[in-house]
Design a protein around this motif. Structure first.
Motif, PDB file in Angstrom:
ATOM      1  N   ALA A  85      38.472  29.517  40.844  1.00 56.90           N
ATOM      2  CA  ALA A  85      39.439  30.586  41.136  1.00 56.90           C
ATOM      3  C   ALA A  85      40.062  31.113  39.845  1.00 56.90           C
ATOM      4  CB  ALA A  85      40.540  30.045  42.052  1.00 56.90           C
ATOM      5  N   CYS A  86      40.896  32.140  39.978  1.00 57.54           N
ATOM      6  CA  CYS A  86      41.596  32.734  38.823  1.00 57.54           C
ATOM      7  C   CYS A  86      43.098  32.824  39.122  1.00 57.54           C
ATOM      8  CB  CYS A  86      41.153  34.175  38.590  1.00 57.54           C
ATOM      9  SG  CYS A  86      39.399  34.412  38.583  1.00 57.54           S
ATOM     10  N   GLY A  87      43.882  32.831  38.077  1.00 62.18           N
ATOM     11  CA  GLY A  87      45.315  33.140  38.170  1.00 62.18           C
ATOM     12  C   GLY A  87      46.047  32.276  39.172  1.00 62.18           C
ATOM     13  N   THR A  88      46.792  32.942  40.042  1.00 66.30           N
ATOM     14  CA  THR A  88      47.593  32.230  41.039  1.00 66.30           C
ATOM     15  C   THR A  88      46.713  31.388  41.957  1.00 66.30           C
ATOM     16  OG1 THR A  88      49.438  33.745  40.993  1.00 66.30           O
ATOM     17  CG2 THR A  88      49.019  32.679  43.093  1.00 66.30           C
ATOM     18  N   SER A  89      45.547  31.902  42.289  1.00 69.16           N
ATOM     19  CA  SER A  89      44.644  31.150  43.177  1.00 69.16           C
ATOM     20  C   SER A  89      44.189  29.868  42.479  1.00 69.16           C
ATOM     21  CB  SER A  89      43.442  32.012  43.554  1.00 69.16           C
ATOM     22  OG  SER A  89      43.875  33.132  44.273  1.00 69.16           O
ATOM     23  N   TYR A  90      43.969  29.957  41.179  1.00 73.55           N
ATOM     24  CA  TYR A  90      43.593  28.773  40.388  1.00 73.55           C
ATOM     25  C   TYR A  90      44.731  27.749  40.453  1.00 73.55           C
ATOM     26  CZ  TYR A  90      42.813  26.174  35.971  1.00 73.55           C
ATOM     27  OH  TYR A  90      42.652  25.208  35.013  1.00 73.55           O
ATOM     28  N   LEU A 115      53.744  31.581  35.524  1.00 72.14           N
ATOM     29  CA  LEU A 115      52.905  32.794  35.641  1.00 72.14           C
ATOM     30  C   LEU A 115      53.699  33.895  36.351  1.00 72.14           C
ATOM     31  CD1 LEU A 115      50.226  34.356  35.412  1.00 72.14           C
ATOM     32  CD2 LEU A 115      49.470  33.259  37.519  1.00 72.14           C
ATOM     33  N   LYS A 116      54.390  33.497  37.420  1.00 75.64           N
ATOM     34  CA  LYS A 116      55.177  34.478  38.175  1.00 75.64           C
ATOM     35  C   LYS A 116      56.234  35.112  37.283  1.00 75.64           C
ATOM     36  CE  LYS A 116      53.361  34.872  40.717  1.00 75.64           C
ATOM     37  NZ  LYS A 116      52.127  34.821  41.395  1.00 75.64           N
ATOM     38  N   LEU A 117      56.935  34.248  36.523  1.00 74.98           N
ATOM     39  CA  LEU A 117      58.029  34.763  35.688  1.00 74.98           C
ATOM     40  C   LEU A 117      57.482  35.707  34.615  1.00 74.98           C
ATOM     41  CD1 LEU A 117      61.072  34.624  35.187  1.00 74.98           C
ATOM     42  CD2 LEU A 117      60.687  32.653  33.688  1.00 74.98           C
ATOM     43  N   LYS A 118      56.410  35.292  33.946  1.00 75.68           N
ATOM     44  CA  LYS A 118      55.963  36.143  32.829  1.00 75.68           C
ATOM     45  C   LYS A 118      55.323  37.428  33.308  1.00 75.68           C
ATOM     46  CE  LYS A 118      52.277  32.950  31.898  1.00 75.68           C
ATOM     47  NZ  LYS A 118      51.882  31.911  30.973  1.00 75.68           N
ATOM     48  N   GLU A 119      54.575  37.382  34.422  1.00 73.31           N
ATOM     49  CA  GLU A 119      53.827  38.588  34.780  1.00 73.31           C
ATOM     50  C   GLU A 119      54.717  39.734  35.246  1.00 73.31           C
ATOM     51  OE1 GLU A 119      51.110  38.394  38.149  1.00 73.31           O
ATOM     52  OE2 GLU A 119      52.305  36.821  39.050  1.00 73.31           O
ATOM     53  N   ILE A 120      55.896  39.425  35.771  1.00 75.39           N
ATOM     54  CA  ILE A 120      56.707  40.565  36.221  1.00 75.39           C
ATOM     55  C   ILE A 120      57.976  40.786  35.387  1.00 75.39           C
ATOM     56  CG2 ILE A 120      55.794  40.658  38.571  1.00 75.39           C
ATOM     57  CD1 ILE A 120      58.270  39.225  39.549  1.00 75.39           C
ATOM     58  N   ALA A 163      52.302  40.588  42.108  1.00 79.45           N
ATOM     59  CA  ALA A 163      52.566  39.149  41.957  1.00 79.45           C
ATOM     60  C   ALA A 163      52.339  38.458  43.302  1.00 79.45           C
ATOM     61  CB  ALA A 163      53.991  38.932  41.481  1.00 79.45           C
ATOM     62  N   SER A 164      51.396  37.560  43.308  1.00 76.24           N
ATOM     63  CA  SER A 164      51.028  36.887  44.553  1.00 76.24           C
ATOM     64  C   SER A 164      52.070  35.825  44.921  1.00 76.24           C
ATOM     65  CB  SER A 164      49.667  36.237  44.344  1.00 76.24           C
ATOM     66  OG  SER A 164      49.252  35.605  45.512  1.00 76.24           O
ATOM     67  N   THR A 165      52.482  35.813  46.168  1.00 75.68           N
ATOM     68  CA  THR A 165      53.446  34.800  46.628  1.00 75.68           C
ATOM     69  C   THR A 165      52.941  34.137  47.907  1.00 75.68           C
ATOM     70  OG1 THR A 165      54.675  36.576  47.741  1.00 75.68           O
ATOM     71  CG2 THR A 165      55.502  35.841  45.585  1.00 75.68           C
ATOM     72  N   LEU A 170      38.628  30.268  45.888  1.00 76.46           N
ATOM     73  CA  LEU A 170      39.947  30.702  46.370  1.00 76.46           C
ATOM     74  C   LEU A 170      40.180  32.097  45.834  1.00 76.46           C
ATOM     75  CD1 LEU A 170      42.280  27.633  45.625  1.00 76.46           C
ATOM     76  CD2 LEU A 170      41.087  28.203  47.738  1.00 76.46           C
ATOM     77  N   SER A 171      40.436  33.042  46.727  1.00 77.46           N
ATOM     78  CA  SER A 171      40.670  34.404  46.258  1.00 77.46           C
ATOM     79  C   SER A 171      41.442  35.189  47.307  1.00 77.46           C
ATOM     80  CB  SER A 171      39.348  35.102  45.963  1.00 77.46           C
ATOM     81  OG  SER A 171      39.580  36.419  45.566  1.00 77.46           O
ATOM     82  N   GLN A 172      42.654  35.551  46.979  1.00 77.46           N
ATOM     83  CA  GLN A 172      43.458  36.359  47.896  1.00 77.46           C
ATOM     84  C   GLN A 172      42.677  37.600  48.308  1.00 77.46           C
ATOM     85  OE1 GLN A 172      45.514  39.423  49.408  1.00 77.46           O
ATOM     86  NE2 GLN A 172      45.178  39.655  47.239  1.00 77.46           N
ATOM     87  N   SER A 173      42.197  38.346  47.299  1.00 75.03           N
ATOM     88  CA  SER A 173      41.548  39.637  47.566  1.00 75.03           C
ATOM     89  C   SER A 173      40.108  39.473  48.046  1.00 75.03           C
ATOM     90  CB  SER A 173      41.530  40.464  46.286  1.00 75.03           C
ATOM     91  OG  SER A 173      40.736  39.810  45.296  1.00 75.03           O
ATOM     92  N   GLY A 174      39.467  38.396  47.624  1.00 75.93           N
ATOM     93  CA  GLY A 174      38.046  38.229  47.938  1.00 75.93           C
ATOM     94  C   GLY A 174      37.154  39.153  47.132  1.00 75.93           C
ATOM     95  N   GLU A 175      37.708  39.789  46.115  1.00 75.86           N
ATOM     96  CA  GLU A 175      36.930  40.764  45.348  1.00 75.86           C
ATOM     97  C   GLU A 175      36.879  40.434  43.855  1.00 75.86           C
ATOM     98  OE1 GLU A 175      35.176  42.930  46.718  1.00 75.86           O
ATOM     99  OE2 GLU A 175      36.053  43.101  48.718  1.00 75.86           O
ATOM    100  N   THR A 176      37.507  39.366  43.431  1.00 81.11           N
ATOM    101  CA  THR A 176      37.643  39.107  41.992  1.00 81.11           C
ATOM    102  C   THR A 176      36.276  38.903  41.330  1.00 81.11           C
ATOM    103  OG1 THR A 176      39.794  38.193  42.436  1.00 81.11           O
ATOM    104  CG2 THR A 176      38.810  37.610  40.326  1.00 81.11           C
ATOM    105  N   ALA A 177      35.978  39.760  40.353  1.00 87.43           N
ATOM    106  CA  ALA A 177      34.641  39.766  39.747  1.00 87.43           C
ATOM    107  C   ALA A 177      34.331  38.441  39.052  1.00 87.43           C
ATOM    108  CB  ALA A 177      34.533  40.922  38.760  1.00 87.43           C
TER     109      ALA A 177
END
Ligand code: F6R
Length: 603
Positions: A298-303, A483-488, A398-400, A345-352
């Motif tokens: 997975a990537c990012g939040t999903s990771y 990650l949440k704090l820095k990205e937004i 930002a994924s929650t 794991l992928s919220q969008s299901g589209e992550t390349a």
């Protein structure tokens, strides 16, 4: 990332395109544009840097038509500018094209076919529209020229093409980038995400990679790579317009934080039976039970959710779990076990990045499961099995709620596998009950919003950096919280293993540096407190988030106790609110942070 909309057969094409683009804003973009024609054969191309509102302000009342395409661009080739914004036109202005994805061989195409063409900008898309023109100049009809171009292009794409000389058709094709056709009674639409066109229809047809589609107002024709006609049933999108509205909330992120207790209850409904047992497809359970190692990719939040999932899966299933970043795994594949099982794991299901791993595991014939929030998404279609998150559309970048839904669904999966194996740790675990406790505790924390807002003002109003620290699952939550704090909020934040700080990173602690300690694990609580003391002695401004049974009176936020395996589902909530309020107080757009896209469809 980039979004595509298109419409053919309705009088108010302009409004429909603009409204569609507004619905795609959440994906992240830096410029936008539309092309409209049809009515009186007049053509209108309008592009703008910035927001859809900026585009709208440039659209005069004359911009009308019955057919059109629109695009939001997230820059990959060439900086964000009006010139690089889509739609792009061919030199003779006959062809107009929008594109999502990346053309990998655009330099080669330029050298081989376009030596004598004058290009306006730096995008790879412009190459394609000129290539189509090139083949048309050689005598091919538009459809043939488009198909020929598709054979030359290497890379990922979703295209929508209009030939001004034949405005009764939109030509569409896709490879690796999402695109759907929406069906109306006297019109048809195209979109990279069903949400964009829900106001027009909720019947959609999927397009497979390599297919080309002729879209007219009264029909669509799908052709496979060999030119055979393909018939495909439409499906009804299980989405409601109200699911994608903010309602009375100032930002989607706040709504989505608040949605989390409901999502937990929905997961109980979807995945447990009346006696509270986990209900998951037997085939999935059989495959996992027969595997010797689970690979979570997975990537990012999903990771970050994957790490929490690992802790739960290993305890319940007794199967070793590895967690990998998709962007690393694909090109540096570790030595695999004999009977691996892959979970994407992928919220969008589209992550390349994740998709390129799935393509490889499919080539190796390895079994896979996708956990995603989007039914029919690429990762869902291409994996052997899918479990939906049932979190409802997540619009804020930002994924929650997708994060907590991923953990909850992984916990249900872990329970189902553990029970099948007869593991005591699993048999004793009443998942339905524990998740309902989680939902109630989430509500209690969410009710403390205003207290959290005040604390954020005290701790984060002027800081440039901050730390989240913890051990075990508290460390995994720290990774996601930072990650949440820095990205937004753009505060430089690090999520760190509490015990590891003293091995170097503690050098960054200065007078007033905010350090958030997360303490939910009885066996490491004293050690994390020790690490907090170490940073405090060096000037840190400590903020402790602790479980009630491990809390001290001086702790800033105390969370009611929940099952020890599920603490991340509640300890993450205050950190999401901390990120939200820090961003709000700094005056940034909570839902649309700079440089980011919701669905990352390029590697
Ligand atoms: C951060 C965030 C991203 C995504 C990542 C993977 O809030 O949302 O880090 O988690 O881009 O996206 P999905 O889960 O769609 O594969």
């Amino acid at each position: 990332m980039c979004g595509i909309v298109g419409i053919i057969g309705k009088e108010n094409a302009t409004d429909i395109l603009v409204q569609g683009l507004e619905k795609l804003e959440y994906r992240g973009y830096d410029s936008a544009g539309i092309f409209v024609t049809g009515k009186n054969k007049e053509d209108h191309l309008v592009k703008s840097l910035g927001r859809i509102a900026d585009l709208q302000s440039k659209i005069s009342s004359e911009v009308q038509g019955t057919v059109g395409i629109g695009h939001t661009r997230w820059a990959t080739h060439g900086k964000p500018s009006e010139r690089n914004a889509h739609p792009h036109t061919s030199s003779n202005q006959q062809f107009i094209l929008v594109h999502n994805g990346v053309i990998e061989n655009f330099e080669e195409i330029k050298q081989e076919f376009l030596q004598n063409k004058q290009l306006e900008g730096e995008t790879d898309t412009e190459i394609v529209v000129h290539l189509i023109e090139c083949f048309a100049e050689a005598g091919m009809a538009t459809k043939e020229a488009f198909k020929k171009a598709l054979t030359v292009i290497k890379g990922s794409y979703a295209f929508a093409l209009i030939d001004k000389n034949d405005p009764d058709t939109i030509y569409v094709a896709k490879n690796k980038s999402p695109l759907l056709i929406g069906l109306g009674d006297t019109f048809n639409v195209i979109c990279s995400d069903a949400m964009a066109m829900l106001a027009e229809t909720n019947h959609f047809v999927e397009i497979a990679d390599g297919e080309m589609v002729i879209v007219k107002a009264d029909k669509i024709e799908i052709e496979d790579e060999k030119g055979n006609l393909v018939y495909r049933e439409s499906y009804e999108a299980q989405l409601d317009l109200s699911d994608i509205e903010k309602g009375t909330y100032p930002y989607y992120m706040l709504k989505e934080i608040d949605d989390q207790p409901t999502v937990m209850r929905r997961i109980i409904q979807e995945y447990t039976n009346t006696v509270g047992d986990a209900v998951i497809d037997d085939k999935i359970i059989g495959k996992i039970t027969g595997s010797d190692r689970i690979y979570v990719v997975a990537c990012g939040t999903s990771y970050n959710a994957g790490w929490v999932g690992k802790a739960i899966l290993e305890k319940m299933t007794k199967i070793p779990v590895e967690v990998h970043l998709s962007s690393e795994f694909g090109y540096n594949m570790p030595l695999l076990s004999e009977k691996p099982f892959f979970i994407f794991l992928s919220q969008s299901g589209e992550t390349a990045d994740s998709r390129q791993v799935l393509v490889q595991t499919n080539e190796l014939g390895l079994p896979s499961l996708t956990l995603t929030n989007v039914a029919g998404s690429t990762l869902s279609r291409e994996a052997d099995y899918t479990l939906l998150l049932h979190a409802g559309p997540e619009i804020a970048v930002a994924s929650t709620k997708a994060y907590t839904a991923q953990i909850a669904v992984l916990a249900v999966l872990a329970k189902a596998v553990g029970d099948k194996k007869g593991n005591q740790s699993s048999l004793e675990f009443d998942i339905a009950h524990e998740l309902s406790v989680i939902a109630a505790v989430m509500e209690t924390i969410i009710d403390e919003k205003m207290v959290i807002s005040q604390l954020v003002e005290d701790y984060l109003s002027t800081t440039r950096n901050a730390f989240y620290i913890g051990r075990g699952v508290d460390y995994y939550v720290s990774m996601e919280a930072s990650l949440k704090l820095k990205e937004i909020s753009y505060i430089q934040a690090e999520g760190f293993a509490a015990g590891e700080l003293k091995h170097g990173t503690i050098a960054l602690i200065e007078d007033g540096t905010p350090v958030f300690g997360i303490i939910t694990d009885q066996k490491t609580a004293a050690h994390t407190r020790g690490n907090l003391k170490e940073v405090e002695s060096r000037g840190a401004h400590n903020f402790v988030i602790a479980l009630a049974s491990l809390a001290k009176e001086t702790d800033q936020l105390i969370i009611p106790d929940v099952h020890p395996l599920l603490t991340p589902l509640v300890s993450i909530i205050p950190t999401q609110l901390i990120a939200y309020f820090a961003t709000l107080q700094r005056g940034y757009d909570v839902d649309k942070p700079r440089n980011l896209a919701k669905s990352v469809t390029v590697e």
